[in-house]
Design an enzyme around this catalytic site. Structure first.
Site, PDB file in Angstrom:
ATOM      1  N   THR A   1      76.774  -4.927  12.455  1.00  0.00           N
ATOM      2  CA  THR A   1      77.264  -4.453  14.001  1.00  0.00           C
ATOM      3  C   THR A   1      78.345  -5.351  14.502  1.00  0.00           C
ATOM      4  O   THR A   1      78.135  -6.819  13.897  1.00  0.00           O
ATOM      5  CB  THR A   1      76.325  -4.147  14.824  1.00  0.00           C
ATOM      6  OG1 THR A   1      76.842  -4.054  16.167  1.00  0.00           O
ATOM      7  CG2 THR A   1      75.258  -5.681  14.865  1.00  0.00           C
ATOM      8  N   ASP A   2      79.360  -4.878  15.420  1.00  0.00           N
ATOM      9  CA  ASP A   2      80.213  -6.117  15.829  1.00  0.00           C
ATOM     10  C   ASP A   2      79.188  -6.964  16.924  1.00  0.00           C
ATOM     11  O   ASP A   2      80.144  -7.718  17.226  1.00  0.00           O
ATOM     12  CB  ASP A   2      81.460  -5.092  16.549  1.00  0.00           C
ATOM     13  CG  ASP A   2      81.019  -4.247  17.623  1.00  0.00           C
ATOM     14  OD1 ASP A   2      79.850  -4.103  17.848  1.00  0.00           O
ATOM     15  OD2 ASP A   2      81.854  -3.661  18.264  1.00  0.00           O
ATOM     16  N   GLU A   3      78.278  -6.532  17.447  1.00  0.00           N
ATOM     17  CA  GLU A   3      77.488  -7.113  18.190  1.00  0.00           C
ATOM     18  C   GLU A   3      77.260  -8.548  18.118  1.00  0.00           C
ATOM     19  O   GLU A   3      76.957  -9.518  18.636  1.00  0.00           O
ATOM     20  CB  GLU A   3      76.256  -6.508  18.844  1.00  0.00           C
ATOM     21  CG  GLU A   3      76.730  -5.018  19.475  1.00  0.00           C
ATOM     22  CD  GLU A   3      75.548  -4.588  20.314  1.00  0.00           C
ATOM     23  OE1 GLU A   3      74.787  -5.369  20.536  1.00  0.00           O
ATOM     24  OE2 GLU A   3      75.690  -3.446  20.680  1.00  0.00           O
TER      25      GLU A   3
ATOM     26  N   TYR B   1      68.440  -8.034  19.523  1.00  0.00           N
ATOM     27  CA  TYR B   1      69.112  -7.062  18.634  1.00  0.00           C
ATOM     28  C   TYR B   1      70.153  -7.631  17.982  1.00  0.00           C
ATOM     29  O   TYR B   1      70.057  -7.803  16.774  1.00  0.00           O
ATOM     30  CB  TYR B   1      69.500  -5.776  19.285  1.00  0.00           C
ATOM     31  CG  TYR B   1      70.426  -4.814  18.387  1.00  0.00           C
ATOM     32  CD1 TYR B   1      70.068  -4.384  17.073  1.00  0.00           C
ATOM     33  CD2 TYR B   1      71.777  -4.813  18.539  1.00  0.00           C
ATOM     34  CE1 TYR B   1      70.613  -3.510  16.434  1.00  0.00           C
ATOM     35  CE2 TYR B   1      72.668  -3.911  17.736  1.00  0.00           C
ATOM     36  CZ  TYR B   1      72.109  -3.351  16.657  1.00  0.00           C
ATOM     37  OH  TYR B   1      72.909  -2.736  15.731  1.00  0.00           O
TER      38      TYR B   1
ATOM     39  N   LYS C   1      70.342  -8.896  13.851  1.00  0.00           N
ATOM     40  CA  LYS C   1      71.514  -8.316  12.857  1.00  0.00           C
ATOM     41  C   LYS C   1      72.422  -9.575  12.290  1.00  0.00           C
ATOM     42  O   LYS C   1      72.598  -9.659  11.071  1.00  0.00           O
ATOM     43  CB  LYS C   1      72.335  -7.314  13.686  1.00  0.00           C
ATOM     44  CG  LYS C   1      71.886  -6.051  13.827  1.00  0.00           C
ATOM     45  CD  LYS C   1      71.201  -5.401  12.719  1.00  0.00           C
ATOM     46  CE  LYS C   1      72.406  -4.583  11.930  1.00  0.00           C
ATOM     47  NZ  LYS C   1      71.783  -3.801  10.780  1.00  0.00           N
TER      48      LYS C   1
END
Ligand code: NAD
Ligand code: DAU
Length: 350
Positions: A131-133, A156, A160
């Site tokens: 993810t870009d997060e 989260y 990741k």
């Protein structure tokens, strides 16, 4: 016949990836491994469940013995790893579920692939979907590139980010043939209605408050889920081992503007007076540690592999709303029982 393992294939993005591969590659066996958590739903794959090249296996990636036995049972030529706990708000309440599935589960898969391919990893690929997060939060300017330093801020995104680091470590340390992609917010059919868009679609339909966190000023970069699935197909086949590819929609929206657009579309579709659904907008307590802005620079993927988003956002939003309105049974099934309890804890009784 090649055999590909797709993890998390009963979830939102995974089901679109499974469908694409099963239909497009009849000479390739697709094994879908999924624990069927609250977010996993075999109804997402009803249309392809009888295809000869498709097989579903129920199982937990956190169970290392089970994963090892699965890798003994099949000879996988590739792994596309999507299984994860994926909702930021849930990670704030129960971080350990995210640590176990997203980190420990990923390591179990890496270990099994490393053992399976130890004598010959030619033509094999372990593709980790991220993810870009992991890049943290942007200010008003700038874009995340593949070189942006990691700065995750929620349990989260930290889980990741951890898994991304471990995947890269297996490449450098053990020469495991890995590739990683980091994508922005997806939208489309089959997304569980805990995420902003399907939650608001369901609440507009049922005339419930639309909970907008803080002032609704946060910005996300939205991508049609089928465009993500196509990017995954491309990277799986053509992505360079050891590389990372950013995937994004080049489509930034402030949450409040997005929710207002959705209200306008749904007023039209439901035959309501314009402005009626907007009255449901309710500003609620902000998400803890809420990242202000995500925006992806996907020029590497566009330049090197020729990918680009195919759908205009307005068209995609309409298609998404149409899907939810014409799949009432799906929506009713996933919003009964446990969902009601989750909703009360997250948003209070309304
Ligand atoms: P989702 O929550 O809809 O689906 C996750 C799937 O994983 C479910 O089918 C669930 O049953 C399965 N799963 C969860 N824990 C498992 C376990 N321990 N063992 C086996 N299966 C398990 O998630 P999604 O939105 O489809 O996201 C898929 C992947 O893409 C995730 O890795 C996520 O981090 C990543 N991603 C999502 C987005 C997005 O906007 N949704 C954007 C970028 C990246
Ligand atoms: O950027 C990619 C990520 O996008 C993925 O890695 C995650 O798995 C996926 O869940 C998504 O994360 P977000 O937190 O951005 O998505 P969500 O739909 O939960 O929220 C989108 C924005 O809307 C965010 O700024 C928070 C806000 N929001 C969300 C909910 C659920 C609200 O204002 N109200 C809400 O009720």
């Amino acid at each position: 016949m090649k055999t590909i393992l797709i993890t998390g294939g009963a979830g939102f993005i995974g089901s679109h990836v499974v469908r694409l591969f099963v239909k497009k590659y009849p000479n390739c066996k697709i094994v879908n491994l999924d624990k069927l958590t609250y977010a996993g739903n075999l109804a997402n794959l009803k249309d392809i469940e009888d295809y000869a090249n498709y097989e579903f296996v129920k199982g937990d990636i956190v169970d290392g013995d089970f994963i090892n036995s699965l890798f003994l049972r099949y000879t996988f030529d590739g792994v596309i790893h999507l299984a994860a706990e994926s909702h930021v708000d849930r990670s704030i309440v129960s971080p350990m579920d995210f640590i176990m599935t997203n980190i420990v589960g990923t390591v179990n898969l890496l270990n099994a692939a490393k053992t399976m391919w130890k004598d010959n990893s030619e033509g094999k690929k372990f593709y980790h979907i991220s993810t870009d997060e992991v890049y943290g939060s942007l200010g008003e300017e700038g874009l995340f590139t593949e070189e942006t330093a990691y700065d995750p801020r929620s349990p989260y995104s930290a889980s990741k980010a951890s898994s991304d680091h471990i995947v890269r470590a297996y490449f450098h340390t053990y020469n495991l043939p890995v590739v990683i992609s980091n994508c922005s917010n997806n939208y489309g059919a089959n997304q569980f209605p805990e995420k902003l868009l399907p939650l608001c679609i369901n609440n507009i339909k049922t005339l419930k408050p639309l909970p907008v966190y803080g002032k609704g000023e946060n910005i996300r970069d939205w991508l049609w889920v089928e465009d993500h699935a196509k990017a995954i197909e491309l990277i799986f086949h053509k992505g360079i081992i050891g590389e990372t590819y950013n995937i994004g929609g080049n489509n930034e929206w402030k949450n409040i503007d997005l929710v207002r657009s959705l209200c306008r579309i749904m007023d039209n579709k439901l035959g309501r007076i314009q402005g009626e659904s907007e009255k449901l907008i309710t500003f609620v307590t902000d998400r803890a540690g809420h990242d202000l802005r995500y925006a992806i620079d996907s020029s590497k993927l566009q330049r090197e592999l020729g990918w680009g988003p195919s759908l205009q956002f307005e068209e995609g939003l309409e298609k998404t709303v149409d899907w939810y309105l014409s799949n009432e049974e799906w929506l009713n099934n996933v919003t009964s029982g446990a969902y009601q309890k989750y909703y009360e804890v997250q948003y209070g009784k309304r």
